[in-house]
Enzyme design. Sequence first.
Site, mmCIF file in Angstrom:
data_model
loop_
_atom_site.group_PDB
_atom_site.id
_atom_site.type_symbol
_atom_site.label_atom_id
_atom_site.label_comp_id
_atom_site.label_asym_id
_atom_site.label_seq_id
_atom_site.Cartn_x
_atom_site.Cartn_y
_atom_site.Cartn_z
ATOM 1 N N CYS A 168 -4.654 3.121 3.705
ATOM 2 C CA CYS A 168 -3.416 2.492 3.490
ATOM 3 C C CYS A 168 -2.254 3.179 4.247
ATOM 4 O O CYS A 168 -1.292 2.668 4.917
ATOM 5 C CB CYS A 168 -2.897 2.242 2.286
ATOM 6 S SG CYS A 168 -2.951 3.486 1.269
ATOM 7 N N HIS A 188 -0.840 4.757 -3.189
ATOM 8 C CA HIS A 188 -0.738 3.652 -2.095
ATOM 9 C C HIS A 188 0.565 3.690 -1.371
ATOM 10 O O HIS A 188 1.778 4.048 -2.045
ATOM 11 C CB HIS A 188 -0.768 2.142 -2.826
ATOM 12 C CG HIS A 188 -0.953 1.109 -1.913
ATOM 13 N ND1 HIS A 188 -1.952 0.797 -1.153
ATOM 14 C CD2 HIS A 188 -0.125 0.135 -1.352
ATOM 15 C CE1 HIS A 188 -1.825 -0.299 -0.512
ATOM 16 N NE2 HIS A 188 -0.825 -0.686 -0.437
ATOM 17 N N ASP A 203 -7.457 -0.168 1.113
ATOM 18 C CA ASP A 203 -8.851 0.126 1.491
ATOM 19 C C ASP A 203 -9.246 1.685 1.642
ATOM 20 O O ASP A 203 -10.070 2.041 2.365
ATOM 21 C CB ASP A 203 -9.258 -0.625 2.563
ATOM 22 C CG ASP A 203 -8.420 -0.510 3.944
ATOM 23 O OD1 ASP A 203 -7.559 0.340 3.687
ATOM 24 O OD2 ASP A 203 -8.947 -1.105 4.951
#
Length: 226
Positions: A97, A203, A94
């Site tokens: 991370c 990520h 979102d």
Amino acid sequence: MWMGTQSVGECSSSTSLSSQQDVEDDGMIAVILSEEYAKVDGAVARRLSNLAPVPHVPRINSYIPNFSDASLDHQRLLQRLNVYGLYEVKVSGDGNCQFRALSDQIYKSPEYHKHVRKEIVQQLKDYRASYEGYVPMKYKRYYKKMAKSGEWGDHVTLQAAADKFVAKICLLTSFRDTCFIEIMPQCQTPKRELWLSFWSEVHYNSLYEIRDAPTQPTPRRKHWLF
């Protein structure tokens, strides 16, 4: 948006106070958890002790890979996790991370990411001279941007996190030529190790030995997560 009987100004003020209270509550709980989990286990470090770390250079985000490159990188990361017997605690994609993964390593829960972000931004503000040279924009604009929920963390915020939490941050990456990156505090001997996976510039997740892996709910997936 439904505002009930409140005016826009009243609603904004109420939301701001509520958000501030959430951060303060998280901070208080985080301090308690930090004391509980301060002792470093070192299990992941032992598994990866034969890896030579690549020196870390703080930098902001500048490149996001395309879908094809990200897919290949993801497979490479999964292979490395399997080779070293490691488990990823997957956190929500979102925009928070990096802070969620750090929160999970420090407090054994990704839910204190607001507190982690606040601490890192304070570090950036308090020690401007340590980080400003790595930021190719007005520095105040940079740390104000980083204070916003959903703003992606970068390698500058990782360095600030290492300094703030007096921790060696270790990244197992998906990069072809860079398997392992080590981020050390600039002025202190680290008191703990934080282990993250880093996939393709987009990520972060939290890493554990498989036998030590906590039970986690499956997060909502974004378009670049598989």
